[in-house]
Structure formats: structure tokens, C-alpha cells
Write a protein that holds these residues in place. Structure first.
Motif, mmCIF file in Angstrom:
data_model
loop_
_atom_site.group_PDB
_atom_site.id
_atom_site.type_symbol
_atom_site.label_atom_id
_atom_site.label_comp_id
_atom_site.label_asym_id
_atom_site.label_seq_id
_atom_site.Cartn_x
_atom_site.Cartn_y
_atom_site.Cartn_z
ATOM 1 N N LEU A 135 0.856 -1.177 0.000
ATOM 2 C CA LEU A 135 0.000 0.000 0.000
ATOM 3 C C LEU A 135 0.900 1.237 0.000
ATOM 4 O O LEU A 135 1.399 1.664 1.037
ATOM 5 C CB LEU A 135 -0.914 -0.004 1.224
ATOM 6 N N THR A 136 1.125 1.781 -1.171
ATOM 7 C CA THR A 136 2.049 2.907 -1.325
ATOM 8 C C THR A 136 1.258 4.161 -1.651
ATOM 9 O O THR A 136 0.828 4.373 -2.787
ATOM 10 C CB THR A 136 3.074 2.620 -2.434
ATOM 11 N N LEU A 137 1.060 4.972 -0.646
ATOM 12 C CA LEU A 137 0.256 6.177 -0.779
ATOM 13 C C LEU A 137 1.004 7.364 -0.203
ATOM 14 O O LEU A 137 1.834 7.228 0.700
ATOM 15 C CB LEU A 137 -1.070 6.011 -0.033
ATOM 16 N N GLN A 138 0.696 8.549 -0.714
ATOM 17 C CA GLN A 138 1.206 9.791 -0.156
ATOM 18 C C GLN A 138 0.114 10.435 0.701
ATOM 19 O O GLN A 138 -1.056 10.470 0.307
ATOM 20 C CB GLN A 138 1.586 10.770 -1.261
ATOM 21 N N VAL A 139 0.500 10.952 1.847
ATOM 22 C CA VAL A 139 -0.441 11.668 2.701
ATOM 23 C C VAL A 139 -0.551 13.108 2.219
ATOM 24 O O VAL A 139 0.453 13.798 2.040
ATOM 25 C CB VAL A 139 0.010 11.621 4.170
ATOM 26 N N VAL A 140 -1.782 13.557 2.005
ATOM 27 C CA VAL A 140 -2.046 14.916 1.542
ATOM 28 C C VAL A 140 -2.297 15.847 2.728
ATOM 29 O O VAL A 140 -1.728 16.939 2.829
ATOM 30 C CB VAL A 140 -3.254 14.934 0.582
ATOM 31 N N ALA A 141 -3.159 15.431 3.636
ATOM 32 C CA ALA A 141 -3.530 16.212 4.812
ATOM 33 C C ALA A 141 -4.346 15.297 5.710
ATOM 34 O O ALA A 141 -4.632 14.144 5.350
ATOM 35 C CB ALA A 141 -4.332 17.454 4.413
ATOM 36 N N ALA A 142 -4.739 15.800 6.862
ATOM 37 C CA ALA A 142 -5.578 15.017 7.769
ATOM 38 C C ALA A 142 -6.751 15.872 8.226
ATOM 39 O O ALA A 142 -6.612 17.093 8.391
ATOM 40 C CB ALA A 142 -4.780 14.527 8.964
ATOM 41 N N PRO A 143 -7.902 15.265 8.434
ATOM 42 C CA PRO A 143 -9.085 16.024 8.831
ATOM 43 C C PRO A 143 -9.134 16.276 10.338
ATOM 44 O O PRO A 143 -8.502 15.580 11.135
ATOM 45 C CB PRO A 143 -10.231 15.105 8.410
ATOM 46 N N ILE A 144 -9.895 17.276 10.698
ATOM 47 C CA ILE A 144 -10.268 17.546 12.083
ATOM 48 C C ILE A 144 -11.778 17.388 12.156
ATOM 49 O O ILE A 144 -12.518 17.993 11.367
ATOM 50 C CB ILE A 144 -9.859 18.966 12.501
ATOM 51 N N TYR A 145 -12.246 16.571 13.085
ATOM 52 C CA TYR A 145 -13.676 16.276 13.155
ATOM 53 C C TYR A 145 -14.316 16.880 14.399
ATOM 54 O O TYR A 145 -13.676 17.011 15.453
ATOM 55 C CB TYR A 145 -13.907 14.759 13.141
ATOM 56 N N ASP A 146 -15.566 17.208 14.253
ATOM 57 C CA ASP A 146 -16.349 17.769 15.348
ATOM 58 C C ASP A 146 -16.935 16.637 16.184
ATOM 59 O O ASP A 146 -18.140 16.387 16.201
ATOM 60 C CB ASP A 146 -17.457 18.661 14.786
ATOM 61 N N VAL A 147 -16.036 15.912 16.852
ATOM 62 C CA VAL A 147 -16.415 14.849 17.768
ATOM 63 C C VAL A 147 -15.596 15.031 19.041
ATOM 64 O O VAL A 147 -14.636 15.808 19.069
ATOM 65 C CB VAL A 147 -16.154 13.441 17.177
ATOM 66 N N SER A 187 -22.925 23.522 5.281
ATOM 67 C CA SER A 187 -23.888 22.461 5.597
ATOM 68 C C SER A 187 -23.339 21.095 5.216
ATOM 69 O O SER A 187 -23.571 20.103 5.921
ATOM 70 C CB SER A 187 -25.221 22.721 4.897
ATOM 71 N N ALA A 188 -22.601 21.022 4.124
ATOM 72 C CA ALA A 188 -21.982 19.753 3.736
ATOM 73 C C ALA A 188 -20.945 19.333 4.765
ATOM 74 O O ALA A 188 -20.894 18.165 5.178
ATOM 75 C CB ALA A 188 -21.335 19.870 2.359
ATOM 76 N N ARG A 189 -20.116 20.264 5.216
ATOM 77 C CA ARG A 189 -19.113 19.932 6.232
ATOM 78 C C ARG A 189 -19.782 19.505 7.527
ATOM 79 O O ARG A 189 -19.322 18.578 8.205
ATOM 80 C CB ARG A 189 -18.176 21.114 6.460
ATOM 81 N N ALA A 190 -20.872 20.163 7.894
ATOM 82 C CA ALA A 190 -21.584 19.786 9.116
ATOM 83 C C ALA A 190 -22.130 18.370 9.013
ATOM 84 O O ALA A 190 -22.085 17.598 9.979
ATOM 85 C CB ALA A 190 -22.710 20.778 9.400
ATOM 86 N N ALA A 191 -22.638 18.017 7.843
ATOM 87 C CA ALA A 191 -23.155 16.663 7.645
ATOM 88 C C ALA A 191 -22.057 15.625 7.763
ATOM 89 O O ALA A 191 -22.302 14.474 8.155
ATOM 90 C CB ALA A 191 -23.824 16.562 6.278
ATOM 91 N N LEU A 192 -20.837 16.009 7.434
ATOM 92 C CA LEU A 192 -19.686 15.104 7.492
ATOM 93 C C LEU A 192 -18.931 15.212 8.808
ATOM 94 O O LEU A 192 -17.916 14.519 8.993
ATOM 95 C CB LEU A 192 -18.736 15.403 6.328
ATOM 96 N N LEU A 193 -19.389 16.092 9.709
ATOM 97 C CA LEU A 193 -18.718 16.356 10.987
ATOM 98 C C LEU A 193 -17.305 16.886 10.775
ATOM 99 O O LEU A 193 -16.442 16.761 11.643
ATOM 100 C CB LEU A 193 -18.676 15.095 11.855
ATOM 101 N N LEU A 194 -17.067 17.479 9.615
ATOM 102 C CA LEU A 194 -15.736 17.923 9.228
ATOM 103 C C LEU A 194 -15.531 19.376 9.657
ATOM 104 O O LEU A 194 -16.167 20.290 9.142
ATOM 105 C CB LEU A 194 -15.572 17.789 7.712
ATOM 106 N N ALA A 195 -14.622 19.574 10.614
ATOM 107 C CA ALA A 195 -14.396 20.910 11.165
ATOM 108 C C ALA A 195 -13.217 21.621 10.519
ATOM 109 O O ALA A 195 -13.096 22.839 10.641
ATOM 110 C CB ALA A 195 -14.177 20.818 12.669
ATOM 111 N N GLY A 196 -12.325 20.886 9.859
ATOM 112 C CA GLY A 196 -11.150 21.504 9.256
ATOM 113 C C GLY A 196 -10.159 20.452 8.823
ATOM 114 O O GLY A 196 -10.443 19.245 8.844
ATOM 115 N N ILE A 197 -8.966 20.900 8.439
ATOM 116 C CA ILE A 197 -7.878 19.988 8.096
ATOM 117 C C ILE A 197 -6.599 20.520 8.737
ATOM 118 O O ILE A 197 -6.538 21.670 9.184
ATOM 119 C CB ILE A 197 -7.674 19.858 6.572
#
Length: 269
Positions: free
Chosen positions: A73-85, A232-242
Motif C-alpha cells: 500500500l504505497t500512498l502519499q499523505v495529503v492532509a488530515a481532517p479535524i472532526y467535530d467529535v 452544511s456539507a461539512r456539518a453533515a460530514l462532521l468535518l471541522a477543518g484539516i
């Protein structure tokens, strides 16, 4: 021209499909403005494991444990999410360890000799973190009577709810998603404890993606998580940032597995 691939399949509950589609449309539009031929739609036709191995992968989200433990599994990391949990503001999250709502067991030690459900042995949130939690309580290399592999967090939760298993570790973001979109499932379960924190699931691209494209991906993702029109899309995904992330941020997940082996508990059992 080879068609590139995009996926957001790690957190893609049916109730979140529209939100993930909106997020990707914004990312793809920014990429096209940079001259990158981004796919118009997300690939939901294959498993995430297959997509991770596609050499034409432009953008996806991956589990951090196979990222650092599977040589193919050879992948490059782009960024990581911050979640509203809970505990998510630092770019980390936990697994919630769930049992049936009417199970009186208190604390992980109370579930010695019971049956665990895991989504897969290559899962960080469903397996690796649970193994690390159980290691101090294992006796002669065993804690559970049996471990049932279900193939998905949702199937593990259903197994606990329906009585074919007693306990499971569920990704905290996934569980929070059920609380919103499947409240009956969430209500059938009780959180008995939580695991140690680990880095959130990284956004990734194929190993062969050129550096300029990786930079464009980071920029496009940053624009999408800051765009008021996508709130609203980010809220539905619980996505607060990166936040910025690199491959090495995930090596502690491999260390957990190595520590379990050193404690004579290489497999959850």
C-alpha cells in the motif's frame, strides 16, 4: 488520457452521500482551475481497499493502520481532517467501545471471556486500538472467548445489538454519524469505554502523483473546508477543518501492534 480516480468512502453513510458529493465537486473544480483533469464524480463502485491500490488514484481517505503496515500500500499523505467529535479538535480521535444497551458490564475487564466483533484485522479503529486496550488484561495470550470478523463497523454494531457478539470498537466519527443518521442503532448500544487516541484518517493520493499535483490537492482541500457555501456539507460530514500531516504521523499505529506482539498478544483473541 487515463481517467483519474477519487473516493471519500471511509465516511460515506447514505445520509452523507450528498455532502461528500458537494465537497468533491468543489475540490474537483479547484483542481480543474489548476489544469488538473479531476474526475467529476466519486467512485462508489469498488471497495476502498481496491481504490487505495489504483495507480490512478487522485484523492481518497485511508485507514492509517494499513497505510503503515502493508508494504503493497504505497500512498502519499495529503492532509488530515479535524472532526467535530469528542477529543477531535487536535486532529485525533478514538474508538468508542460499545456493548448492548442493557449489558451491565462496567469497564473493559468485565468483558473477559465474551465475544468481540471486529470489522477487519487491518482496521485501526476496529482492531488495532481495541487490541492495545485489551493487552494489559490478557491472560496467557487470551482475553475474549472468540473474535468474529464482520467486514464493517456497521455489521459489528449489528452483531452486538443482535446478540451474536458482546462488544466492538467503533470509530468515533462513525458512531457520531449513526447518532445523527441511525439513532435507533446508536441507542441500542452503550459506550463502555474509549480507546487511546490516534491520528484521524488521512487524505491520500497515489505514490506516483507528482508533487505539483499534491500541492494543488492540499490547496483545493483547504479551499473546500473554508468555503462558507459548503458549511452544511461539512456539518453533515462532521468535518471541522484539516491540518498538515505526513506519513510518519501514522507510524505510532504500527508501534501499537509491535507492543502487542512484545506482550505476547499478537492477535486479538
Amino acid at each position: 488520457m487515463t481517467r483519474m480516480v477519487a473516493s471519500l468512502g471511509m465516511y460515506d453513510h447514505p445520509g452523507q452521500h450528498a455532502a461528500n458529493d458537494a465537497l468533491w465537486r468543489a475540490i474537483a473544480a479547484a483542481l480543474r482551475d489548476s489544469g488538473i483533469d479531476a474526475p467529476e464524480t466519486l467512485d462508489r463502485s469498488r471497495s476502498v481497499e481496491d481504490i487505495w491500490r489504483d495507480p490512478h488514484l487522485l484523492f481518497a481517505q485511508a485507514c492509517g493502520y494499513p497505510l503503515v503496515t502493508m508494504p503493497d500500500l504505497t500512498l502519499q499523505v495529503v492532509a488530515a481532517p479535524i472532526y467535530d467529535v469528542a477529543d477531535g479538535g487536535s486532529g485525533e480521535h478514538r474508538s468508542v467501545v460499545v456493548v448492548r444497551a442493557d449489558d451491565a458490564g462496567d469497564g473493559i475487564a468485565a468483558f473477559r471471556g465474551r465475544i468481540a466483533a471486529v470489522n477487519g484485522r487491518n482496521s485501526n479503529t476496529g482492531y488495532n486500538l481495541l487490541r492495545a486496550l485489551v493487552v494489559p488484561h490478557a491472560r496467557d495470550g487470551r482475553f475474549f472467548t472468540a473474535v468474529v470478523e464482520t467486514g464493517a463497523h456497521h455489521a459489528s454494531a449489528a452483531a452486538v445489538r443482535d446478540g451474536s457478539a458482546d462488544i466492538a470498537a467503533i470509530d468515533a466519527v462513525t458512531f457520531a454519524t449513526w447518532q445523527r443518521y441511525e439513532p435507533d442503532l446508536a441507542a441500542a448500544l452503550r459506550i463502555v469505554t474509549t480507546t487511546a487516541p490516534s491520528p484521524t484518517l488521512p487524505f491520500v493520493t497515489a505514490a506516483g502523483t507528482p508533487p505539483a499535483v499534491v500541492a494543488a490537492l492540499r490547496a483545493a482541500l483547504g479551499q473546500a473546508v473554508a468555503d462558507p457555501a459548503l458549511s452544511s456539507a461539512r456539518a453533515a460530514l462532521l468535518l471541522a477543518g484539516i491540518h498538515d500531516a505526513i506519513f510518519a504521523d501514522y507510524t505510532p499505529l504500527r508501534t501499537l501492534a509491535e507492543q502487542a506482539r512484545a506482550s505476547c498478544y499478537p492477535e486479538l483473541r
